[in-house]
Design an enzyme around this catalytic site. Sequence first.
Site, PDB file in Angstrom:
ATOM      1  N   ASP A  81      50.576  -3.475  14.696  1.00  0.00           N
ATOM      2  CA  ASP A  81      50.615  -2.315  15.590  1.00  0.00           C
ATOM      3  C   ASP A  81      50.522  -1.050  14.739  1.00  0.00           C
ATOM      4  OD1 ASP A  81      53.203  -2.861  14.523  1.00  0.00           O
ATOM      5  OD2 ASP A  81      54.155  -1.647  16.069  1.00  0.00           O
ATOM      6  N   GLU A 146      56.323  -3.460  15.141  1.00  0.00           N
ATOM      7  CA  GLU A 146      57.057  -2.966  13.968  1.00  0.00           C
ATOM      8  C   GLU A 146      57.280  -1.462  14.016  1.00  0.00           C
ATOM      9  OE1 GLU A 146      57.900  -1.373   9.998  1.00  0.00           O
ATOM     10  OE2 GLU A 146      56.179  -0.906  11.269  1.00  0.00           O
TER      11      GLU A 146
HETATM   12 ZN   LIG Z   1      53.889   0.183   8.494  1.00  0.00          ZN
END
Ligand SMILES: [Zn+2]
Length: 396
Positions: A81, A146
């Site tokens: 992401d 993340e």
């Molecule tokens: Zn990163």
Amino acid sequence: MDKTVDRVLQLAEQYRDYTAKNLSRLVMIKSLTAGEKEVAAELKKQMQGAGFDDVRFDGLGSVLGRVGKGKRLLAFDAHIDTVDQGNLENWSEEPFSGRIAGGFVHGRGSVDQKGGAAAMVTAGRILAELGLTNDFTVLFTGTVMEEDCDGLCWKYLVEEEKIRPELVVITEPTALGIYRGQRGRMEIRVSFKGLSAHGSAPERGKNAIYMGSRACLEIEKLNERLKSDDFLGKGSLTVSEFVSGSPSLCAVADSARIHIDRRLTNGETRESALAEIQSLVAGLPATVEVLDYREKAYTGREYGMEKYYPTWTLAADHSAVVRAGDVFRSLFKAEPRVDKWTFSTNGVAIMGIHGIPCIGFGPGNEVAAHAPDEKIAIDDLVKASAFYALYALKMK
Ligand SMILES: [Zn+2]
């Protein structure tokens, strides 16, 4: 001269354009947190095309690609992401172009950190081609969510998928340095309860904004006296949000809350950081809490964790760090730079929560992360792919 080193370097160089093109494809697919479905499918396709032995998704939608069938497990991790483009006016070109030009791949996520993912695919291809003769299986993870909650995807892998490698190489950008730690972090909310009264007679009330404001000024002073660590540097904290409430704009505010971004150095824990804040607001009608993260992955699976992301450091003489140094020297004929990240990574869950040793090695400079005109040198991608492949081959 070690023949394996030669062969790995030769293949990484041979796959230079292949690596750049794979990255370009990943960059062209916008993939904000919990919106990684398409990019995950593309990464799966690339891993399959590279000759991985098995590629699947986990419950959160992270891509798990496997090469080899040894009994021991080594993992390489790249989150897939990215953050959004931000203000378009700061970009000199389309943020998701994936343009390949002048020795660079351009676009959001090229450095943070689809570059690491592309280098992993090539490393897997090299390993599939050379064959892993040691006792290891190599797991390449393209992980989700993340940017919003570092470590969540790995908490899921360890606790729900029961995957526990003996070592994880994080491929976030290190400018090809070997990283062995980062400060941890936590998000704290302090809520103040006041008493409203008519704004024409403030003495009848208790103003929550004044309570919150005094606390903020104490927090500013606390930041100055936090302790430092030789390797990770100083712990820090800052107030990132102040919200207040009142029955009307002609009344004493009866509620206020502040959000604190706390960065934790070695020796600072959830408990010690909370105790500091509690002592600042002692005697006030205030509650101090660590916030929770809870979100639905693109697969529909909801998952969460407390927003406490523990500090981690691996000793400079740990075998994983020493091996990284040896691999670096044999490939690049130079001394590696051993350092730490300024930002936070999935290491907070892998090593911080679960105690699985981690090191970092990644293409691109972390300074370019989250910034406009993000771009990564293709030379870095080639070197990282060689490093990952040789690192896996040198595992003992
Ligand atoms: Zn990163």
